[in-house]
Motif scaffolding. Sequence first.
Motif, PDB file in Angstrom:
ATOM      1  N   ASN A 195       0.851  -1.192   0.000  1.00 10.55           N
ATOM      2  CA  ASN A 195       0.000   0.000   0.000  1.00 10.55           C
ATOM      3  C   ASN A 195       0.886   1.241   0.000  1.00 10.55           C
ATOM      4  O   ASN A 195       1.828   1.339   0.801  1.00 10.55           O
ATOM      5  N   THR A 196       0.584   2.173  -0.894  1.00 10.83           N
ATOM      6  CA  THR A 196       1.339   3.424  -0.988  1.00 10.83           C
ATOM      7  C   THR A 196       0.411   4.587  -0.686  1.00 10.83           C
ATOM      8  O   THR A 196      -0.686   4.678  -1.265  1.00 10.83           O
ATOM      9  N   THR A 197       0.827   5.464   0.208  1.00  8.03           N
ATOM     10  CA  THR A 197       0.020   6.620   0.595  1.00  8.03           C
ATOM     11  C   THR A 197       0.840   7.894   0.426  1.00  8.03           C
ATOM     12  O   THR A 197       2.056   7.856   0.260  1.00  8.03           O
ATOM     13  N   ASN A 198       0.134   9.021   0.494  1.00  5.70           N
ATOM     14  CA  ASN A 198       0.771  10.337   0.325  1.00  5.70           C
ATOM     15  C   ASN A 198       1.528  10.457  -0.988  1.00  5.70           C
ATOM     16  O   ASN A 198       2.469  11.255  -1.103  1.00  5.70           O
ATOM     17  N   GLN A 199       1.131   9.665  -1.988  1.00 13.19           N
ATOM     18  CA  GLN A 199       1.839   9.718  -3.254  1.00 13.19           C
ATOM     19  C   GLN A 199       1.607  11.073  -3.910  1.00 13.19           C
ATOM     20  O   GLN A 199       0.499  11.600  -3.923  1.00 13.19           O
ATOM     21  N   ILE A 200       2.675  11.633  -4.455  1.00 14.50           N
ATOM     22  CA  ILE A 200       2.617  12.979  -5.012  1.00 14.50           C
ATOM     23  C   ILE A 200       2.117  12.925  -6.440  1.00 14.50           C
ATOM     24  O   ILE A 200       2.611  12.150  -7.262  1.00 14.50           O
ATOM     25  N   ASP A 201       1.137  13.763  -6.732  1.00 14.29           N
ATOM     26  CA  ASP A 201       0.590  13.853  -8.083  1.00 14.29           C
ATOM     27  C   ASP A 201       0.206  15.305  -8.331  1.00 14.29           C
ATOM     28  O   ASP A 201       0.126  16.117  -7.410  1.00 14.29           O
ATOM     29  N   PHE A 202      -0.042  15.602  -9.594  1.00 10.41           N
ATOM     30  CA  PHE A 202      -0.406  16.973  -9.950  1.00 10.41           C
ATOM     31  C   PHE A 202      -1.892  17.173  -9.694  1.00 10.41           C
ATOM     32  O   PHE A 202      -2.737  16.449 -10.217  1.00 10.41           O
ATOM     33  N   ASP A 203      -2.216  18.170  -8.869  1.00  9.12           N
ATOM     34  CA  ASP A 203      -3.593  18.468  -8.487  1.00  9.12           C
ATOM     35  C   ASP A 203      -4.102  19.605  -9.363  1.00  9.12           C
ATOM     36  O   ASP A 203      -3.581  20.728  -9.320  1.00  9.12           O
ATOM     37  N   LEU A 204      -5.144  19.320 -10.164  1.00 10.58           N
ATOM     38  CA  LEU A 204      -5.663  20.324 -11.094  1.00 10.58           C
ATOM     39  C   LEU A 204      -6.407  21.446 -10.383  1.00 10.58           C
ATOM     40  O   LEU A 204      -6.647  22.497 -10.976  1.00 10.58           O
ATOM     41  N   GLY A 205      -6.776  21.209  -9.105  1.00  9.63           N
ATOM     42  CA  GLY A 205      -7.455  22.270  -8.361  1.00  9.63           C
ATOM     43  C   GLY A 205      -6.546  23.469  -8.165  1.00  9.63           C
ATOM     44  O   GLY A 205      -6.722  24.524  -8.798  1.00  9.63           O
ATOM     45  N   PRO A 206      -5.517  23.329  -7.312  1.00 10.60           N
ATOM     46  CA  PRO A 206      -4.557  24.436  -7.139  1.00 10.60           C
ATOM     47  C   PRO A 206      -3.540  24.510  -8.269  1.00 10.60           C
ATOM     48  O   PRO A 206      -2.707  25.412  -8.279  1.00 10.60           O
ATOM     49  N   PHE A 207      -3.597  23.574  -9.209  1.00 11.84           N
ATOM     50  CA  PHE A 207      -2.667  23.503 -10.337  1.00 11.84           C
ATOM     51  C   PHE A 207      -1.233  23.446  -9.836  1.00 11.84           C
ATOM     52  O   PHE A 207      -0.354  24.192 -10.266  1.00 11.84           O
ATOM     53  N   ALA A 208      -1.006  22.483  -8.914  1.00 12.22           N
ATOM     54  CA  ALA A 208       0.314  22.307  -8.308  1.00 12.22           C
ATOM     55  C   ALA A 208       0.403  20.888  -7.765  1.00 12.22           C
ATOM     56  O   ALA A 208      -0.596  20.154  -7.708  1.00 12.22           O
ATOM     57  N   TYR A 209       1.611  20.498  -7.351  1.00 16.97           N
ATOM     58  CA  TYR A 209       1.810  19.166  -6.795  1.00 16.97           C
ATOM     59  C   TYR A 209       1.251  19.085  -5.379  1.00 16.97           C
ATOM     60  O   TYR A 209       1.391  20.015  -4.579  1.00 16.97           O
ATOM     61  N   ARG A 210       0.614  17.932  -5.065  1.00 18.69           N
ATOM     62  CA  ARG A 210       0.071  17.683  -3.736  1.00 18.69           C
ATOM     63  C   ARG A 210       0.190  16.192  -3.407  1.00 18.69           C
ATOM     64  O   ARG A 210       0.317  15.353  -4.298  1.00 18.69           O
ATOM     65  N   ASN A 211       0.118  15.867  -2.103  1.00 16.25           N
ATOM     66  CA  ASN A 211       0.086  14.467  -1.660  1.00 16.25           C
ATOM     67  C   ASN A 211      -1.342  13.941  -1.754  1.00 16.25           C
ATOM     68  O   ASN A 211      -2.039  13.778  -0.747  1.00 16.25           O
ATOM     69  N   ILE A 212      -1.791  13.623  -2.949  1.00 17.01           N
ATOM     70  CA  ILE A 212      -3.208  13.289  -3.144  1.00 17.01           C
ATOM     71  C   ILE A 212      -3.443  11.856  -3.600  1.00 17.01           C
ATOM     72  O   ILE A 212      -4.584  11.395  -3.622  1.00 17.01           O
TER      73      ILE A 212
END
Length: 646
Positions: A490-507
């Motif tokens: 199981n992998t958590t807090n994986q970093i991906d690009f969040d289109l909401g704030p248009f920035a990287y987040r632990n989502i």
Amino acid sequence: MTLRYRSALFAAAALVASPAFAQTAPPADPPSDNRDIITVNEPPMSGNQGEILFVEPRNPDIVVAAGVPQYAREVGQAVTVLTRADIEQRQAVSIADLLATTPGITLSRNGPVGGFTALRIRGAEGEQTLTIIDGVRVNDPSSPGGGFDFANLLSGSVDRIEVLRGPNAVPWGSQALGGVVNIVTAAPSYGVQGRGNVEYGSNNSLFANAAIAGANDRFSGALTAGYLRSDGISAAASGTEPDGYRQYGASGRVGITIAEGIGIDLRGYYAHSRVALDGFPPPTYSFADDPEYSTTQEIYGYVGAHADLADGRFKNRVAFTIADINRDNFDPTYGSAVSFFARGRTQRYEYQGDFRVVDQLRLVAGIEHEDSRFFDGARQATGVTSFYGEAIVTPIRQLTVTGGIRHDQHRAYGSHTSFGADAALALDSGTTLRASYGEGFKAPTLYQLYAPFYGFRDLKPETARNYDVGVSQLFLGGAGTVGVTYFHRNTTNQIDFDLGPFAYRNIARTRAQGVEAELTLRPIHDLTFTANYSYIHAENRVVGANFGKDLARRPRQTVNVSLDYKLPFGLSLGGTISHVSDSFDNAANTTRLDGYVLAGIRAAMPIGEHFAIYGRVDNLFDERYQTVSGYNTLGRAAYGGVRVKL
């Protein structure tokens, strides 16, 4: 033959197979000395009376599991080992292509040789594989995901490869979330050794290498040099203009013995690569032929000293390592100036102590500090200081238990603590039981933290928890090995690009689970059969439209079968068949990548004691397939060469 029928056939052929379980694949011509004879109670082989004898190397051979040398029977984690004999037997040029035929590993490549190549272990991201060359961590701090591009890792200088499948943060720290690939280049032994080869083949490809090594009681040294050139094919599946590749490189090492058990170690690695690219030219701005190209320069260095004290029971090592990676892109359409550049550097300071307190207890501890930086017009840097400790306990001869803890203090995100443990029970019957629990983490990259507009300085490290259990069995007097491993991560807090704030987040959250299996048979000295089967279900666990869908470019099933036979008059014949099942190219699972089957054949013939001629045909049946949507792959290709050994 339909793909579905072929898939069922290959899966059925490999159901009896098992994972490598930290065992070295049998070399083409194994040495007769330097081995322990171990007696086990099993039925006799081929009508012979009495107990079965099997052999194990006297020298510890697994480093990648605990960060210190261990015998294979002591390792409770899933490890595959490939040697120089395997590389030459398979006539491998790309290390990534060779690794793709081992359990639990898949790859994707953007076009022909030289195109960006991601290697995924047990369905993890390619950027979550830690890669080490001669003790130097070589993941690129200037790339957005901090991964290592396997496109530029060629086989000419490589003597040994260890692959750890699963997280192992305790000895290795950040990035060992999916697993670890440890590369060892040409190493010297007593006397003088030399080897070389040159081959030519399809797409005007030329591959040439040479190596010389030697050692005496005070000094040892090795030097390799290599060159690869290929006109290639169009990277864009819709294109017609070939996209070529060129690399020249070298590696070297020097060892100086100051006194018994005390010495200095120097290692270096250099590669300069140039690959033609395709892009999105006007007026359509769709993926097509264009004149773009990129260059990559890699320089890795290791300076260390070791001291074995207390009659060799207390081993100490200090080292400074550096990894320097420069990348430049050019687009001649708009002139000769660089269109993009990135400069990445990692410097590490390490101490490790390995103390065998008594025969049943071994303590390993270390302290490390790493500074990393990149420059692409703006300079960004960060650092981390780490402490770790491990205990390797052997309460009885058959049982080895390893446990450890690591603490990292990162300049950006603060502190993180990781744990790990494994156990191996090697019974005298030839049965080995293994189990492990491992934690992994991956620090946010400098790009993810500090990139203009997209970066986010409050990112946390990606984390993973993994457990696996397995069993292996020797049979036919040690001429065969079979086993199976189950894993769950199981992998958590994986970093991906969040289109909401248009920035990287632990989502992001992911889960991967599956089975790895491998079978090795050597019923007679000159016949080797290997097969492995992997089922990997890697899925998205983020609540939303893509919940439960397969992660992109993660085929669920792979099957690899190889057979090599040496005829009495010296001719060696072999072949490999690989099947990769369907996958998807995107997170929404709307773009399918069809499964495929690749077949290759090879032959080699010695000429006297020092020379051999060899040849192979890859993709024998000219299979058309893609590992990345829109990118081309090589069809049928033939190569021939000459090899020399001194």
